[in-house]
Motif scaffolding. Structure first.
Motif, PDB file in Angstrom:
ATOM      1  N   TYR A 145       3.329   7.567  27.887  1.00  0.00           N
ATOM      2  CA  TYR A 145       3.469   6.941  26.580  1.00  0.00           C
ATOM      3  C   TYR A 145       3.497   5.412  26.709  1.00  0.00           C
ATOM      4  O   TYR A 145       2.979   4.708  25.859  1.00  0.00           O
ATOM      5  CB  TYR A 145       4.761   7.394  25.897  1.00  0.00           C
ATOM      6  CG  TYR A 145       4.811   8.848  25.518  1.00  0.00           C
ATOM      7  CD1 TYR A 145       4.314   9.293  24.293  1.00  0.00           C
ATOM      8  CD2 TYR A 145       5.388   9.792  26.372  1.00  0.00           C
ATOM      9  CE1 TYR A 145       4.383  10.635  23.936  1.00  0.00           C
ATOM     10  CE2 TYR A 145       5.458  11.134  26.023  1.00  0.00           C
ATOM     11  CZ  TYR A 145       4.953  11.547  24.808  1.00  0.00           C
ATOM     12  OH  TYR A 145       5.022  12.879  24.457  1.00  0.00           O
ATOM     13  N   ILE A 205      -1.361   8.863  26.411  1.00  0.00           N
ATOM     14  CA  ILE A 205      -1.332   8.767  24.958  1.00  0.00           C
ATOM     15  C   ILE A 205      -2.029   7.482  24.489  1.00  0.00           C
ATOM     16  O   ILE A 205      -2.024   6.458  25.168  1.00  0.00           O
ATOM     17  CB  ILE A 205       0.127   8.793  24.456  1.00  0.00           C
ATOM     18  CG1 ILE A 205       0.814  10.095  24.903  1.00  0.00           C
ATOM     19  CG2 ILE A 205       0.203   8.657  22.944  1.00  0.00           C
ATOM     20  CD1 ILE A 205       0.209  11.344  24.345  1.00  0.00           C
ATOM     21  N   LYS A 206      -2.619   7.529  23.310  1.00  0.00           N
ATOM     22  CA  LYS A 206      -3.232   6.349  22.714  1.00  0.00           C
ATOM     23  C   LYS A 206      -2.215   5.209  22.646  1.00  0.00           C
ATOM     24  O   LYS A 206      -1.102   5.386  22.168  1.00  0.00           O
ATOM     25  CB  LYS A 206      -3.750   6.688  21.307  1.00  0.00           C
ATOM     26  CG  LYS A 206      -4.423   5.534  20.590  1.00  0.00           C
ATOM     27  CD  LYS A 206      -5.732   5.146  21.259  1.00  0.00           C
ATOM     28  CE  LYS A 206      -6.456   4.059  20.474  1.00  0.00           C
ATOM     29  NZ  LYS A 206      -7.709   3.630  21.147  1.00  0.00           N
ATOM     30  N   GLY A 207      -2.608   4.048  23.157  1.00  0.00           N
ATOM     31  CA  GLY A 207      -1.718   2.895  23.168  1.00  0.00           C
ATOM     32  C   GLY A 207      -1.096   2.619  24.518  1.00  0.00           C
ATOM     33  O   GLY A 207      -0.534   1.543  24.737  1.00  0.00           O
ATOM     34  N   SER A 223      -2.002   1.486  27.320  1.00  0.00           N
ATOM     35  CA  SER A 223      -2.990   0.734  28.089  1.00  0.00           C
ATOM     36  C   SER A 223      -2.434   0.372  29.461  1.00  0.00           C
ATOM     37  O   SER A 223      -1.237   0.146  29.636  1.00  0.00           O
ATOM     38  CB  SER A 223      -3.376  -0.536  27.338  1.00  0.00           C
ATOM     39  OG  SER A 223      -2.246  -1.350  27.102  1.00  0.00           O
ATOM     40  N   ASP A 277      -6.440   9.577  26.008  1.00  0.00           N
ATOM     41  CA  ASP A 277      -6.633   9.084  24.645  1.00  0.00           C
ATOM     42  C   ASP A 277      -6.664   7.555  24.582  1.00  0.00           C
ATOM     43  O   ASP A 277      -6.543   6.982  23.497  1.00  0.00           O
ATOM     44  CB  ASP A 277      -5.501   9.603  23.739  1.00  0.00           C
ATOM     45  CG  ASP A 277      -5.480  11.122  23.656  1.00  0.00           C
ATOM     46  OD1 ASP A 277      -6.567  11.719  23.682  1.00  0.00           O
ATOM     47  OD2 ASP A 277      -4.382  11.698  23.571  1.00  0.00           O
ATOM     48  N   GLU A 278      -6.799   6.901  25.738  1.00  0.00           N
ATOM     49  CA  GLU A 278      -6.825   5.440  25.799  1.00  0.00           C
ATOM     50  C   GLU A 278      -7.923   5.020  26.765  1.00  0.00           C
ATOM     51  O   GLU A 278      -8.214   5.728  27.729  1.00  0.00           O
ATOM     52  CB  GLU A 278      -5.452   4.918  26.258  1.00  0.00           C
ATOM     53  CG  GLU A 278      -5.340   3.416  26.416  1.00  0.00           C
ATOM     54  CD  GLU A 278      -5.593   2.664  25.110  1.00  0.00           C
ATOM     55  OE1 GLU A 278      -6.412   1.715  25.128  1.00  0.00           O
ATOM     56  OE2 GLU A 278      -4.991   3.028  24.072  1.00  0.00           O
ATOM     57  N   ASN A 279      -8.528   3.857  26.527  1.00  0.00           N
ATOM     58  CA  ASN A 279      -9.659   3.419  27.338  1.00  0.00           C
ATOM     59  C   ASN A 279      -9.246   2.655  28.598  1.00  0.00           C
ATOM     60  O   ASN A 279      -9.783   2.895  29.682  1.00  0.00           O
ATOM     61  CB  ASN A 279     -10.596   2.544  26.498  1.00  0.00           C
ATOM     62  CG  ASN A 279     -11.245   3.319  25.362  1.00  0.00           C
ATOM     63  OD1 ASN A 279     -11.616   4.469  25.556  1.00  0.00           O
ATOM     64  ND2 ASN A 279     -11.371   2.701  24.200  1.00  0.00           N
TER      65      ASN A 279
END
Length: 359
Positions: free
Chosen positions: A221, A250-252, A254, A282-284
């Motif tokens: 997270y 999770i997205k965010g 990074s 879910d994150e680049n």
């Protein structure tokens, strides 16, 4: 102070006691029976017990655990406390009754310690075990958790170990699954804070007609969080072992890093093993990778050892010990490490003997 009644939680009184505890000489942390803690530290229990890490109503197994809990301990280490020697606890199951144990570990900010847990079964009765460990690692804390599980052949086990890891905190799991009966295990770590870090290492050996499923998950997270999974399994006789490794960013989150290895070694053509790596990204801006393998003992390594005068069984056990070495060397206590090696040797020898007899 108002005393807390465990009946408010629909719990049964403790019927199984912690039989062995080794403590360094210190009075700056709390280690006590979970039921006593409900009276002595009600605010702490209400804040963390089956609330922050694992919810009591999460599923039927957690609900059962909360309703029929009969053993457990609380370990609480305050801020800025460093415990030099490992804290060791042994829990024994009486096979004539269900084994429902709970360990709650709370590491306050900047605390550091190692915790070692043993679980064993006394008797040959048919029973069930539902065991939960919750670890709360608050900012900048460091928790090293090692476990050797040796529950009995007639015990069907559900084991859940989960950690909440805050900013720049570190949780290291080293787990030896040496149970004789069927087992479902969930090892989960939530890297909630920025810079949170967790290493999860699992050794599992199955023999006879055992069936085991191990789900090990790390969820990133926090930004720049790191989660590594390393699972090694050895399967003998007609047993079955499934490793699921799940890395979820999770997205965010990074800058996060999620790596895993799931490797299974077969000692018998009748055994069944799966190693399933799963990455959910879910994150680049992240790093993630996995490796998985299922195979037999390396014949070249075996031939080399036998050419030096070792018999086949001894050579095979040495190759397997090397295969498991990544986890074994990570256990912080040398006596526990040696105990786990002896248990591995015993289980491997039993598996080899059964395979020979079947032929």
């Amino acid at each position: 102070m108002q005393r807390f009644d465990f009946r408010d939680w629909q719990l049964t009184p403790p019927t199984i006691k912690i039989i062995k505890t080794k403590l360094p000489k210190a009075e700056n942390f709390v280690l006590m029976d979970i039921f006593e803690a409900m009276n002595e530290y009600p605010d702490l229990i209400k804040q963390y017990f089956m609330n922050k890490v694992i919810k009591f109503d999460e599923n039927k197994l957690t609900a059962y655990h909360t309703a029929y809990l009969n053993q457990g301990i609380l370990l609480y280490v305050p801020k800025n406390i460093v415990v030099e020697k490992p804290i060791e606890v042994e829990l024994n199951q009486d096979s004539t009754q269900p084994f429902v144990s709970h360990i709650l570990i709370i590491a306050e900010e900047n605390s550091q310690f190692s915790f070692i847990q043993r679980m064993k079964t006394k008797g040959d009765g048919k029973s069930v075990a539902n065991c939960v460990v919750e670890v709360v690692a608050l900012p900048n804390s460091e928790v090293k958790y090692a476990a050797v599980d040796e529950l009995g052949k007639n015990v069907t086990s559900y084991l859940s170990r989960r950690a909440f890891v805050d900013d720049n905190a570190y949780v290291d799991w080293s787990i030896g699954l040496m149970n004789e009966g069927d087992t479902v295990a969930d090892f989960d770590t939530d890297l909630v804070g920025e810079g949170a870090h967790s290493e999860i290492k699992v050794v599992d050996i199955t023999t006879g007609d055992q069936q085991e499923g191990v789900n090990t998950r790390v969820t990133n997270y926090g930004k720049h969080s790191i989660g590594n999974i390393n699972q090694r399994g050895v399967i003998a006789d007609k047993s079955k072992l499934i490793f699921n490794g799940i890395g979820h960013i999770i997205k965010g989150a990074s800058g996060a890093n999620a790596e895993q290895q799931n490797r299974v070694l077969m000692m018998s053509s009748d055994a069944h093993g799966d190693a399933n790596p799963i990455l959910l990204i879910d994150e680049n801006d992240v790093l993630a990778g996995h490796a998985a393998s299922v195979g037999q003992v390396d014949q070249n390594q075996l031939y080399y050892l036998m050419s030096r005068g070792l018999d086949q069984k001894t050579a095979q056990r040495l190759v397997i010990r090397g295969f498991l070495g990544d986890v074994l060397v990570s256990i912080p206590s040398k006596p526990i490490r040696q105990e786990l090696i002896q248990t591995i040797e015993r289980k491997l020898a039993d598996g080899q003997n059964k395979t020979t007899d079947q032929r």
